[in-house]
Design an enzyme around this catalytic site. Structure first.
Site, PDB file in Angstrom:
ATOM      1  N   HIS A  87       0.817  -1.223   0.000  1.00 25.88           N
ATOM      2  CA  HIS A  87       0.000   0.000   0.000  1.00 25.88           C
ATOM      3  C   HIS A  87       0.850   1.272   0.000  1.00 25.88           C
ATOM      4  O   HIS A  87       0.702   2.105  -0.912  1.00 25.88           O
ATOM      5  CB  HIS A  87      -0.969  -0.014   1.183  1.00 25.88           C
ATOM      6  N   GLU A 115       0.785   5.527  12.576  1.00 24.42           N
ATOM      7  CA  GLU A 115      -0.600   5.136  12.861  1.00 24.42           C
ATOM      8  C   GLU A 115      -0.732   3.636  13.134  1.00 24.42           C
ATOM      9  O   GLU A 115      -1.503   3.230  14.024  1.00 24.42           O
ATOM     10  CB  GLU A 115      -1.473   5.524  11.666  1.00 24.42           C
ATOM     11  N   ASP A 116       0.031   2.800  12.395  1.00 21.78           N
ATOM     12  CA  ASP A 116      -0.217   1.354  12.434  1.00 21.78           C
ATOM     13  C   ASP A 116       0.935   0.507  12.968  1.00 21.78           C
ATOM     14  O   ASP A 116       0.809  -0.718  13.036  1.00 21.78           O
ATOM     15  CB  ASP A 116      -0.558   0.846  11.019  1.00 21.78           C
ATOM     16  N   ASP A 176      -3.357   8.265  -1.233  1.00 22.38           N
ATOM     17  CA  ASP A 176      -3.744   7.177  -0.332  1.00 22.38           C
ATOM     18  C   ASP A 176      -5.180   6.733  -0.606  1.00 22.38           C
ATOM     19  O   ASP A 176      -5.475   5.542  -0.702  1.00 22.38           O
ATOM     20  CB  ASP A 176      -3.588   7.658   1.111  1.00 22.38           C
TER      21      ASP A 176
END
Length: 694
Positions: A87, A115-116, A176
């Protein structure tokens, strides 16, 4: 504006590199799963695409960013089953193809790490600097655990505020969303629809306003397929049935090349197929599509002068469709777009739409602000731009400045979310000019109320009217592109807006400010909306004026109410029934009418008494306390009110008529000036209404 997807291969083709076509990838995502293969060679495609636009790019940092992203996302998978690193790689490739600079690509590779994964913002700052950390932080979503249902609107608010300092934040968000939309098929239908609606209402308008047509057009197609599958399938079938429709355009394109070659103009003529939504819009516009409606011709040249030279040659050698001509070079669109648009008919009568632009214009038309980078790197330290109006650089256009201002007044997430969608739905912009010559950017359809709040903020609560292009106008007047508007403010700071103003505003900033004031002043709103009360008319006895003398012993002398003569006016007397003489100003229309009816005027002269009676009409914009302020100004000049009437307001304007007794006629000019100086009053004159013939 050009609706086609990007043709960003000009640079890469010159360097002999095989081009990765964003349009092909996007259509493949729509047509079937073949286009969703994993990216080969990991970071290799990104590097090649980046070098095509930036041969001297610093690749070492890009590789370090990839290593950090790959290692931190290792073990994570997307819902499609692919490794998660595909991604950020795909998002970065999209931006690299559009010509984004290295800092943007580094931040893009890392945009989901904070964020992840376990990577912290401080770690990103230490490894890659404050700029990259600022962009990554701007794109990072807020946690639902902390914000609940408000997480999505507050995340967008955070991104928009960050975009105000660095437009690269929104560039990454758009790329994105594009990749997420390409791979949305693995989601439940209801989630697909929810994401598609937000994309339609917020992301696509932002892409349009930032000029990133390559992303905007593909997002439109993907949303179209999800939200309108029936229309999409019909459009898809129509395009498939007319796959050979470009043959007619190819013949016209070859004629173009020949004409321009003979004229000595170096130009590249390309056929630009329309995307799905563009074809659908043409279908709605025309009952039957022409073979040339499935694509447009694009002519690329070296400089601005060549654009107009091409236009002249095409209009000379082919039949132009004049109604289709638009010059967005002399007057660029608010989102940076420049091109000449025209349409011509070929020898066989086939009509072709044509776009003419320079190669630099084409780059900006497709990539918009993505191709511009960020001209304000110092803004990441939290400092504000200078307070000198809108930024000169187009990466901080007027609409973004206005959005950043009004969002501060909407702490409620639901109000912000609703206002944001409404603001972005207004896809056209006008430029108007203030009295000092400075420009104001406003949405199309904006009124003087919008201009007042854009210029004065909360001070606009006291607006009483405006002058548009030098002429008096009500606040509800709709402004046109290029108008000059001078907003008139009352001196009474206690004045407030009317609820009627909400019917005329287009900008969220004005709507929010007016609504907030009305909520805080419910009693003021009621008083403002109501019409001024008609005062009881006080009429004095119509006595003979000892100051006007006639050569008729015993005759009653009256000053005419139609023209209210006062010394030293040139006057004449007209005998009326009952032996009275009415005194008129010599130029009064009633005199000519009565003379033509056989009345013989008599001579009138002014006596020595200084006092006089006069009737004045004051034209004003309606506001609270206006009648009181006018009578106070009259009393301050030593005049006595004999009678007064106030007509019911029309279109926010009020007409006052006063019959006044002055101690000295010489004071009349000063009295009229004092009445004109009352806030809200824009004209004071002596009465000039018709009189009866007596």
């Amino acid at each position: 504006m050009s609706a086609e997807a990007a043709d960003t291969g000009a640079h890469s083709r010159r360097r002999g590199r095989p081009r990765i076509d964003l349009r092909r990838l996007g259509r493949a995502a729509l047509m079937g799963p073949a286009g969703r293969d994993r990216l080969p060679d990991a970071i290799g495609h990104v590097v090649d695409a980046h070098r095509a636009h930036h041969p001297d790019a610093r690749l070492a940092e890009l590789h370090r960013a990839y290593v950090l992203a790959e290692s931190s996302h290792r073990g994570q998978f997307r819902k499609s089953g692919e490794p998660y690193i595909t991604h950020p790689l795909a998002v970065t490739l999209i931006l690299a193809e559009l010509g984004a600079e290295t800092t943007t690509l580094i931040a893009s590779l890392l945009h989901d790490t904070v964020e992840d994964t376990e990577v912290t913002l401080d770690q990103v700052r230490t490894e890659f600097g404050a700029e990259v950390a600022y962009i990554v932080d701007g794109v990072t979503k807020l946690e639902k655990v902390d914000y609940g249902a408000a997480a999505e609107p507050e995340t967008f608010r955070k991104m928009l505020v960050a975009t105000g300092n660095d437009v690269r934040v929104m560039s990454i968000k758009l790329a994105d969303r594009l990749h997420n939309m390409r791979t949305l098929g693995v989601m439940r239908p209801e989630k697909q629809a929810r994401i598609a609606k937000v994309t339609r209402d917020v992301l696509i308008p932002l892409a349009e306003r930032l000029g990133v047509q390559a992303l905007k057009t593909e997002l439109e197609d993907l949303v179209f397929a999800i939200l309108h599958p029936g229309e999409y399938e019909r459009t898809r079938a129509l395009i498939a049935e007319n796959s050979g429709a470009c043959t007619a355009l190819e013949a016209i394109a070859e004629e173009f090349r020949k004409v321009l070659r003979e004229a000595g103009i170096g130009a590249e003529v390309l056929i630009r197929p329309r995307h799905f939504v563009s074809v659908h819009r043409v279908c709605l516009k025309r009952a039957e599509l022409r073979s040339t409606d499935f694509a447009r011709l694009l002519v690329l040249v070296g400089d601005d002068a060549d654009c107009y030279a091409v236009l002249g040659e095409l209009h000379t050698c082919f039949t132009p469709v004049i109604s289709e001509f638009k010059d967005f070079i002399a007057a660029p669109k608010f989102n940076l777009y420049q091109s000449l648009h025209t349409a011509v008919a070929g020898p066989d009568g086939a009509v072709a739409e044509v776009l003419i632009r320079t190669r630099q214009m084409h780059k900006v038309a497709e990539a918009g602000v993505v191709a511009l980078g960020n001209p304000y790197p110092a803004a990441t330290d939290g400092t504000e731009p200078p307070e000198d109006g809108e930024r000169a650089d187009p990466t901080r256009p007027g609409w973004l400045s206005r959005l950043l201002e009004w969002q501060q007044s909407t702490p409620d997430p639901d109000t912000f979310w609703t206002s944001l969608r409404a603001d972005l739905a207004q896809d056209k912009e006008i430029t108007v000019f203030r009295a000092d010559g400075r420009a104001l950017g406003l949405p199309a359809g904006a009124s003087c109320v919008d201009a007042a709040y854009a210029q004065y903020g909360d001070r606009a609560h006291t607006s009483i009217g405006a002058r548009v292009n030098g002429r008096l106008a009500t606040l509800s007047t709709q402004l046109e592109d290029g108008d000059t508007v001078h907003v008139l403010l009352a001196q009474d700071a206690a004045s407030g807006p009317s609820s009627d103003w909400l019917d005329h505003v287009r900008t969220p900033a004005a709507r929010i400010a007016i609504s907030s004031w009305l909520d805080a002043h419910p009693e003021g709103a009621g008083a403002q909306d109501s019409a001024p009360r008609r005062p009881k008319q006080r009429t004095a006895d119509r006595r003979a004026s000892a100051n006007a003398l006639v050569d008729r012993p015993g005759a009653t002398v009256r000053l005419a109410g139609c023209c209210t003569p006062v010394p030293p006016d040139t006057v004449t007397g007209i005998p009326v029934r009952g032996g009275a003489v009415t005194v008129h100003r010599r130029e009064c229309p009633a005199v000519a009418r009565m003379e033509s009816a056989g009345r013989v005027p008599v001579e009138v002269r002014w006596g020595d008494a200084p006092g006089c009676r006069v009737t004045l009409v004051a034209e004003s914009f309606g506001r609270p306390r206006l009648l009181a302020d006018l009578t106070e100004a009259i009393a301050a000049e030593g005049a006595a009110v004999v009678s007064a009437t106030v007509e019911p307001p029309t279109q926010q304007r009020v007409r006052h008529t006063y019959t006044l007794q002055l101690p000295d006629a010489a004071g009349l000019p000063a009295l009229m000036r004092a009445m004109r100086d009352v806030p809200g009053v824009y004209d004071v004159s002596r009465t000039q209404h018709p009189a009866a013939s007596g």
